[in-house]
Design a protein around this motif. Structure first.
Motif, short mmCIF file in Angstrom:
data_model
loop_
_atom_site.label_atom_id
_atom_site.label_comp_id
_atom_site.label_asym_id
_atom_site.label_seq_id
_atom_site.Cartn_x
_atom_site.Cartn_y
_atom_site.Cartn_z
N LYS A 1 0.85 -1.19 0.00
CA LYS A 1 0.00 0.00 0.00
C LYS A 1 0.89 1.25 0.00
O LYS A 1 1.72 1.43 0.89
N ASP B 1 -9.30 0.58 -3.31
CA ASP B 1 -10.70 0.84 -3.03
C ASP B 1 -11.00 0.44 -1.59
O ASP B 1 -10.09 0.11 -0.82
N GLU B 2 -12.27 0.47 -1.22
CA GLU B 2 -12.61 0.23 0.18
C GLU B 2 -12.32 -1.20 0.63
O GLU B 2 -12.23 -1.49 1.83
N THR B 3 -12.15 -2.11 -0.33
CA THR B 3 -11.84 -3.50 0.05
C THR B 3 -10.35 -3.70 0.27
O THR B 3 -9.95 -4.64 0.97
N THR B 4 -9.50 -2.84 -0.33
CA THR B 4 -8.05 -3.02 -0.21
C THR B 4 -7.40 -1.97 0.68
O THR B 4 -6.22 -2.10 1.02
N TRP B 5 -8.14 -0.94 1.05
CA TRP B 5 -7.56 0.15 1.86
C TRP B 5 -8.61 0.63 2.85
O TRP B 5 -9.65 1.15 2.45
N LYS B 6 -8.35 0.45 4.11
CA LYS B 6 -9.29 0.85 5.15
C LYS B 6 -8.99 2.29 5.58
O LYS B 6 -8.02 2.55 6.27
N ASP C 1 -5.66 3.03 7.64
CA ASP C 1 -4.46 2.69 6.86
C ASP C 1 -3.66 3.92 6.45
O ASP C 1 -2.47 3.82 6.12
#
Length: 576
Positions: A390, A424-429, A433
């Protein structure tokens, strides 16, 4: 018992304050004073030390306010009980790039000051223009464009002068001054930088530029050690550059950063009791002066974590490009000062902090930020080294490195395939994060742009990859243990990460050390040798985090490639 030991003064003329510091020959601080422009000046409608003209993106300061400040600081020294007769040397620092426009009347007045009157009273009419452009000024885009084009492009200008054209740099500023105020330009007899202005006041005549600060003008050919005629003709508006050279004092840039410019003006001897043999050394820019606040080795790095983020290092290499700054070292021939400067530093981190849940500890507003950054894995990556990374860019303000508009970009980078995809919201909170990602991205950018100046250690650490010997952190965020830890993980530092604690006076302290060296050095004794032999590290430096950690440092090395790819993609999108 009267103390007759020598004292040395260092001054720092910054945007919001004029500061003075007195040190002994052994580098012990005896006095520190300051004059705050907003709080202490009289008769100026300033805010945070400056005036603004938003219609033209101008930011500037009244020069006579600085004269008021010089008298104010000297009175504060007197009130503190300092004996000016002990002072044997003076040097100074000034915010880089700003220019002061003297008229002929001012030069004459400076050389014949009346001891019964203040500096402001006598020099109020000494200037062809009453204001000095501040480093925050952004009015010179048109002039920067022609500067970059003068030698072909921005890269060619950087290769010659150490930097591409920037709004704040003195050459573009003088060019705009000549075209906007042609009569005032004709009335200008000499032009000072802010640093040489400080030296001029104490010298009693217009002082020469410093060998380091002259590099912040986009006019000085660093390799040739001379003014560039093509750039001078651009500013002068003519192939005949003799008048501009006269204004710049072009024949008077001493290569020796500790040169003896002359003794202090009789005005200060009679008014304040300075010793008549007090020597005036060249004053330098605020950034060059900062690297003199400790005996910095060529493999050391200073990272300033304030509102902006700045990296400074001393290096024997000269590898300029349009994203960085190179200048002559202020004291040591053969060395250069390398500088990276980012607009988005502390304010960007604060924006992420404020998006997190409120801290339960009122005394520590960074509690939730630190917890989120500490609990997150390195680069948001799993234990598998080939798993996605990330990386984000967090620019609440337009950035200059890279040159991109304000915005936030979050990406997932796959090292195994060198591929990117937007998060997106599934890979980055969000926003959790973001806490670690913003700190990592800021330090990754520093590593990306400073890496080719670093070498592997020698001796027992010769097996380690290229990295700094030490990372010195300064500024408000240097006290944040979480940020310091990540700095060591990303940047390395085989001796560790240290906090350099000299309060807010690093520039003035570096100037004072420069004065000591200028007066007391032996023949061919370098600044590093003299100051290094007298500097007491344990009084100013504390180790606060580990540096190089095998495995983690290499993992961040792969992330540097990812950051470079992300920046290229974002810049490509900006051009569409």
């Amino acid at each position: 018992m009267t103390d007759n030991s020598a004292l040395y003064l260092g001054f720092d003329l910054s945007t919001q304050q004029f500061k003075g510091i007195a040190v002994t020959s052994s580098l012990k601080v005896e006095h520190e004073v300051k004059f705050d422009f907003d709080a202490d000046s009289k008769g100026f409608k300033i805010n945070k030390g400056v005036l603004t003209n938003e219609a033209e993106n101008e930011v500037f300061s009244p020069v006579t306010m600085w004269l008021q400040a010089i008298d104010g600081v000297l009175r504060s020294f007197q009130d503190a009980g300092m004996d000016f007769d002990r002072v044997r040397g003076i040097s100074g620092a000034g915010m880089q790039h700003g220019s002061v426009y003297w008229n002929s009347k001012g030069e004459q007045a400076l050389e014949s000051l009346d001891v019964s009157r203040s500096l402001e009273d006598q020099l109020a009419d000494a200037f062809a223009h009453p204001y000095s452009p501040n480093w925050q000024d952004a009015s010179t885009q048109e002039q920067c464009d022609v500067f970059d084009a003068q030698l072909g492009d921005a890269t060619q200008l950087a290769l010659l002068t150490g930097s591409k054209a920037h709004h704040r740099f003195t050459g573009p500023q003088i060019l705009r001054f000549r075209t906007k105020y042609p009569t005032k330009y004709l009335e200008t007899s000499r032009i000072s930088l802010v640093s040489s202005f400080v030296a001029s006041i104490f010298l009693g005549k217009v002082a020469s530029f410093d060998i380091s600060d002259v590099c912040g003008m986009n006019l000085w050919d660093i390799k040739a050690g001379a003014w560039n005629e093509g750039l001078l003709s651009l500013v002068a508006g003519s192939n005949d550059t003799s008048d501009l050279k006269q204004k710049l004092g072009a024949a008077e840039v001493p290569e020796d950063g500790g040169a003896f410019l002359g003794n202090i003006s009789p005005y200060f001897v009679q008014r304040y009791g300075f010793h008549p043999a007090c020597a005036i050394a060249p004053s330098t820019g605020d950034n060059p002066s900062t690297i003199l606040a400790l005996p910095l080795r060529p493999s050391d790095v200073i990272v300033s974590l304030g509102t902006s983020t700045t990296l400074l290092m001393s290096t024997p290499y000269f590898k300029p490009n349009r994203f960085v700054h190179f200048m002559n070292h202020p004291t040591t021939p053969g060395l250069h000062m390398f500088m990276l400067c980012y607009k988005n530093g502390g304010l960007a981190r604060e924006q992420v902090r404020d998006s997190l849940p409120p801290s339960s500890d009122a005394a520590n507003p960074w509690q939730q930020f630190d917890r989120a950054a500490s609990e997150a894995s390195t680069l948001g990556q799993s234990s598998d080294l080939s798993s996605p990374i990330k990386i984000g860019l967090f620019f609440p303000r337009p950035e200059i490195v890279p040159n991109v508009r304000a915005g936030i970009w979050r990406f997932i980078y796959k090292p195994s395939t060198s591929s990117l995809m937007e998060a997106d919201e599934t890979t980055w909170k969000q926003p959790k994060d973001d806490a670690r990602a913003i700190v990592e991205s800021q330090f990754l950018s520093l590593r990306l742009r400073s890496g080719d100046l670093l070498e592997s250690p020698t001796g027992p650490n010769a097996h380690l990859p290229p990295q700094p010997r030490r990372i010195y952190l300064v500024g408000g965020a240097s006290r944040n243990a979480t940020i310091a830890k990540i700095a060591g993980q990303v940047l390395g530092g085989w001796e560790g990460v240290y906090r350099l604690d000299v309060g807010e006076n690093a520039c003035a302290l570096g100037a004072a050390y420069k004065a000591v060296w200028s007066v007391e050095r032996k023949e061919k004794q370098s600044f590093e040798e003299l100051v290094g032999g007298r500097w007491k590290e344990d009084e100013f430096v504390k180790k606060i985090a580990d540096g190089y950690q095998e495995g983690i440092f290499e993992k961040y090395g792969r992330a540097v490639d990812g950051l470079d790819l992300i920046e290229r993609q974002v810049l490509k999108g900006e051009k569409k």
